[in-house]
Design a protein around this motif. Structure first.
Motif, mmCIF file in Angstrom:
data_model
loop_
_atom_site.group_PDB
_atom_site.id
_atom_site.type_symbol
_atom_site.label_atom_id
_atom_site.label_comp_id
_atom_site.label_asym_id
_atom_site.label_seq_id
_atom_site.Cartn_x
_atom_site.Cartn_y
_atom_site.Cartn_z
ATOM 1 N N VAL A 3 0.863 -1.019 -0.158
ATOM 2 C CA VAL A 3 0.077 -0.153 0.043
ATOM 3 C C VAL A 3 1.035 1.203 -0.151
ATOM 4 O O VAL A 3 0.581 2.354 -0.736
ATOM 5 N N VAL A 4 1.749 1.144 0.800
ATOM 6 C CA VAL A 4 2.669 2.555 0.854
ATOM 7 C C VAL A 4 3.484 2.719 -0.395
ATOM 8 O O VAL A 4 3.435 3.856 -0.887
ATOM 9 N N ARG A 5 3.890 1.783 -1.382
ATOM 10 C CA ARG A 5 4.227 2.013 -2.673
ATOM 11 C C ARG A 5 3.229 2.560 -3.722
ATOM 12 O O ARG A 5 3.627 3.327 -4.404
ATOM 13 N N PHE A 6 2.060 1.934 -3.297
ATOM 14 C CA PHE A 6 0.945 2.520 -4.254
ATOM 15 C C PHE A 6 0.554 3.768 -3.941
ATOM 16 O O PHE A 6 0.538 4.751 -4.647
ATOM 17 N N ALA A 7 0.603 4.076 -2.719
ATOM 18 C CA ALA A 7 0.324 5.560 -2.217
ATOM 19 C C ALA A 7 1.508 6.208 -2.608
ATOM 20 O O ALA A 7 1.114 7.655 -2.828
ATOM 21 N N SER A 8 2.530 5.950 -2.605
ATOM 22 C CA SER A 8 3.737 6.939 -2.883
ATOM 23 C C SER A 8 3.597 7.106 -4.560
ATOM 24 O O SER A 8 3.783 8.408 -4.865
ATOM 25 N N LEU A 9 3.170 6.240 -5.197
ATOM 26 C CA LEU A 9 3.308 6.604 -6.815
ATOM 27 C C LEU A 9 1.923 7.361 -6.963
ATOM 28 O O LEU A 9 2.151 8.442 -7.931
ATOM 29 N N TYR A 10 0.858 7.282 -6.377
ATOM 30 C CA TYR A 10 -0.408 7.908 -6.348
ATOM 31 C C TYR A 10 0.030 9.279 -5.688
ATOM 32 O O TYR A 10 -0.418 10.535 -6.489
ATOM 33 N N ALA A 11 0.625 9.683 -4.745
ATOM 34 C CA ALA A 11 0.738 10.943 -4.275
ATOM 35 C C ALA A 11 1.741 11.949 -5.030
ATOM 36 O O ALA A 11 1.334 12.970 -5.233
ATOM 37 N N VAL A 12 2.788 11.265 -5.397
ATOM 38 C CA VAL A 12 3.747 11.726 -6.510
ATOM 39 C C VAL A 12 2.911 12.500 -7.860
ATOM 40 O O VAL A 12 2.972 13.507 -8.249
ATOM 41 N N ALA A 13 2.065 11.651 -8.151
ATOM 42 C CA ALA A 13 1.560 11.911 -9.406
ATOM 43 C C ALA A 13 0.419 12.970 -9.474
ATOM 44 O O ALA A 13 -0.054 13.717 -10.085
#
Length: 256
Positions: free
Chosen positions: A181-191
């Protein structure tokens, strides 16, 4: 009574039993069909409450067994971030929560072949809920702590869970889901919020549909579990570029 007469009498009895059972099955099936049918002249003509009294309490048939395709459990994933201010100072600004699952649902509305990327958020929420809800109170408190000072926050989270008395297997399952989830959230947040993102936080929600006649699942509020802040995981540029298109195509999804 002769043997032939006895055989004839037995055959007649068997036929009578078969016919009686067939009639019972037919009447039962018709009543269940009326129970499932929408309100109308045919259902009203049976008399007020007649079908309901037949189906419940005598048979106690759950409507979920008669409508297995209905949605009984709904889960969602929300994400927010802490972003360095535009002036380049040390202050971090918290973004609003974004309901990623809701944006995915809106994006694939009436789409018969939705892209698989639109299924990720709900699946992550399902996996996190499954492992988090198995933890006791101390374990859940450990999962809600912040881990923002080291690159490998998963190892610190695992240690915190073990100190809280969580078994090695349960801690490992939860940490694996947390990392995904943290990896997914990191991608989403930067985008969504740009390269100034420093930390991310996620929340997994769950709700269960009420019994039939008590409203739909949309009438039930989510019970959300917000987890601690995690240090941003910087992805490869190619992965981030691909993810940017996914976020750009989604509605805003912001919630209070």
């Amino acid at each position: 009574m002769s043997q032939r007469e006895g055989e004839s009498s037995g055959t007649l009895l068997q036929h009578s039993v078969v016919v009686a059972l067939a009639v019972i099955v037919l009447v039962h099936s018709l009543l269940i069909a009326l129970w499932l049918a929408p309100s109308g002249p045919l259902r009203s003509g049976t008399g007020p409450g007649f079908v309901s009294r037949y189906v419940d309490p005598y048979f106690k048939q759950s409507w979920t067994s008669l409508d297995p395709s209905s949605q009984r459990v709904d889960e969602r994933l929300r994400i927010r971030a802490r972003v360095r201010d535009s002036a380049g100072g040390e202050q971090l600004i918290e973004t609003p929560w974004v309901d990623v699952t809701a944006t995915d649902v809106d994006a694939v509305h009436l789409d018969l072949t939705p892209p698989r990327v639109r299924l990720i958020a709900r699946r992550l929420a399902t996996n996190v809920n499954a492992t988090y809800l198995d933890l006791d109170r101390e374990g859940r408190a450990a999962a809600q702590k912040n881990f923002v000072h080291t690159l490998d926050s998963g190892s610190r989270l695992r240690a915190a869970l073990r100190i809280a008395g969580v078994s090695a297997a349960e801690a490992g399952s939860y940490v694996n889901n947390d990392r995904m989830v943290v990896r997914f959230a990191s991608l989403y947040a930067v985008a969504r919020w740009g390269s100034g993102v420093q930390q991310v936080q996620y929340s997994a929600g769950r709700r269960v549909a009420p019994e039939r006649g008590d409203g739909s699942i949309d009438d039930v509020p989510f019970v959300d579990s917000a987890f601690g802040w995690r240090r941003l995981v910087r992805p490869p540029a190619s992965a981030q570029q691909t993810f940017d298109d996914y976020v750009t195509a989604a509605p805003s999804g912001e919630v209070n």
